[in-house]
Scaffold this motif. Structure first.
Motif, short mmCIF file in Angstrom:
data_model
loop_
_atom_site.label_atom_id
_atom_site.label_comp_id
_atom_site.label_asym_id
_atom_site.label_seq_id
_atom_site.Cartn_x
_atom_site.Cartn_y
_atom_site.Cartn_z
N MET A 1 0.81 -1.20 0.00
CA MET A 1 0.00 0.00 0.00
C MET A 1 0.85 1.26 0.00
O MET A 1 0.36 2.33 0.24
N THR A 2 2.10 1.13 -0.28
CA THR A 2 2.98 2.30 -0.26
C THR A 2 2.75 3.21 -1.45
O THR A 2 3.23 4.33 -1.45
N ASP A 3 2.03 2.75 -2.47
CA ASP A 3 1.78 3.58 -3.64
C ASP A 3 0.52 4.44 -3.47
O ASP A 3 0.15 5.18 -4.37
N LYS A 4 -0.11 4.38 -2.32
CA LYS A 4 -1.32 5.16 -2.06
C LYS A 4 -0.95 6.62 -1.80
O LYS A 4 0.10 6.93 -1.28
N PRO A 5 -1.86 7.53 -2.13
CA PRO A 5 -1.58 8.96 -1.90
C PRO A 5 -1.55 9.30 -0.42
O PRO A 5 -2.22 8.68 0.39
N VAL A 6 -0.77 10.29 -0.09
CA VAL A 6 -0.71 10.83 1.26
C VAL A 6 -1.27 12.24 1.19
O VAL A 6 -0.73 13.08 0.46
N LEU A 7 -2.36 12.50 1.90
CA LEU A 7 -2.98 13.81 1.89
C LEU A 7 -2.71 14.51 3.22
O LEU A 7 -2.61 13.87 4.26
N VAL A 8 -2.59 15.81 3.16
CA VAL A 8 -2.30 16.61 4.35
C VAL A 8 -3.57 17.33 4.76
O VAL A 8 -4.24 17.96 3.94
N PRO A 9 -3.95 17.23 6.04
CA PRO A 9 -5.13 17.96 6.50
C PRO A 9 -4.98 19.45 6.22
O PRO A 9 -3.89 20.00 6.26
N GLY A 10 -6.09 20.08 5.94
CA GLY A 10 -6.09 21.52 5.66
C GLY A 10 -7.49 22.07 5.84
O GLY A 10 -8.35 21.45 6.45
N LEU A 11 -7.73 23.24 5.27
CA LEU A 11 -9.04 23.88 5.41
C LEU A 11 -10.18 23.04 4.83
O LEU A 11 -11.29 23.05 5.35
N ASP A 12 -9.89 22.30 3.75
CA ASP A 12 -10.93 21.48 3.13
C ASP A 12 -11.16 20.16 3.87
O ASP A 12 -12.21 19.54 3.74
N HIS A 13 -10.19 19.72 4.65
CA HIS A 13 -10.30 18.47 5.42
C HIS A 13 -9.50 18.63 6.71
O HIS A 13 -8.39 18.10 6.83
N PRO A 14 -10.06 19.37 7.68
CA PRO A 14 -9.30 19.61 8.92
C PRO A 14 -9.24 18.38 9.82
O PRO A 14 -10.19 17.61 9.90
N ILE A 15 -8.09 18.21 10.44
CA ILE A 15 -7.89 17.19 11.47
C ILE A 15 -7.14 17.86 12.61
O ILE A 15 -6.10 18.48 12.39
N THR A 16 -7.70 17.74 13.80
CA THR A 16 -7.00 18.25 14.97
C THR A 16 -6.84 17.12 15.98
O THR A 16 -7.71 16.25 16.10
N ILE A 17 -5.71 17.14 16.67
CA ILE A 17 -5.42 16.15 17.70
C ILE A 17 -5.01 16.91 18.95
O ILE A 17 -4.15 17.78 18.90
N ALA A 18 -5.65 16.57 20.07
CA ALA A 18 -5.34 17.24 21.33
C ALA A 18 -5.39 16.20 22.45
O ALA A 18 -6.07 15.17 22.34
N LYS A 19 -4.69 16.50 23.52
CA LYS A 19 -4.76 15.65 24.70
C LYS A 19 -6.19 15.72 25.23
O LYS A 19 -6.75 16.81 25.39
N ALA A 20 -6.78 14.56 25.49
CA ALA A 20 -8.13 14.53 26.05
C ALA A 20 -8.11 15.17 27.43
O ALA A 20 -7.18 14.97 28.20
N ARG A 21 -9.12 15.95 27.72
CA ARG A 21 -9.18 16.64 29.01
C ARG A 21 -9.73 15.75 30.11
O ARG A 21 -9.70 16.12 31.28
N ARG A 22 -10.25 14.62 29.73
CA ARG A 22 -10.88 13.72 30.69
C ARG A 22 -10.40 12.29 30.49
O ARG A 22 -9.86 11.96 29.46
N ARG A 23 -10.64 11.47 31.50
CA ARG A 23 -10.29 10.06 31.45
C ARG A 23 -11.18 9.38 30.41
O ARG A 23 -12.37 9.65 30.32
#
Length: 131
Positions: A1-23
């Motif tokens: 599967m290494t020939d698959k495209p790699v897309l970068v999150p942006g305005l059209d497809h946002p992804i955010t990751i944050a530490k969960a504030r709760r258990r």
């Protein structure tokens, strides 16, 4: 599967990751599979929130690896963006391919490395006050 495209999150497809504030606790049939005060919360475009729990906070003995894998152009596959899946077996209950992890996620979501996530329609996820 290494020939698959790699897309970068942006305005059209946002992804955010944050530490969960709760258990975050994952259970199946009343048995705790994961319990973490160190989970990450991933929010992606219009998808439901996904909690990624560090492998160190997961009862790995309840998981059984499978051959199933999927590809996400934003997150990857278990090998460079391919998601590796696990089934959960506990107290006579077997849930196939309900846990996934990215061993080598794409750089934009590198924080989820060494974390697992659960399909919330089959695994009960409880988010409560952190200790």
């Amino acid at each position: 599967m290494t020939d698959k495209p790699v897309l970068v999150p942006g305005l059209d497809h946002p992804i955010t990751i944050a530490k969960a504030r709760r258990r975050v606790v994952a259970t199946v049939g009343g048995r705790t599979i994961a319990d973490s005060a160190h989970a990450l919360t991933l929010e992606e475009k219009d998808y439901p929130v996904v909690h990624y729990i560090p492998r160190a906070d997961v009862n790995l003995s309840a998981l059984e690896g499978t051959d199933h894998e999927t590809y996400c152009p934003y997150e990857g596959v278990a090998r460079r963006g391919v998601a590796r899946y696990f089934s959960i077996g506990t107290d006579g209950i077997v849930l196939d391919n309900v846990v996934w992890t990215y061993a080598d996620p794409h750089p934009a979501v590198a924080q989820i490395k060494d974390h697992v996530a659960f399909y919330t329609d089959q695994v009960n996820i409880t988010v409560s006050a952190a200790d």
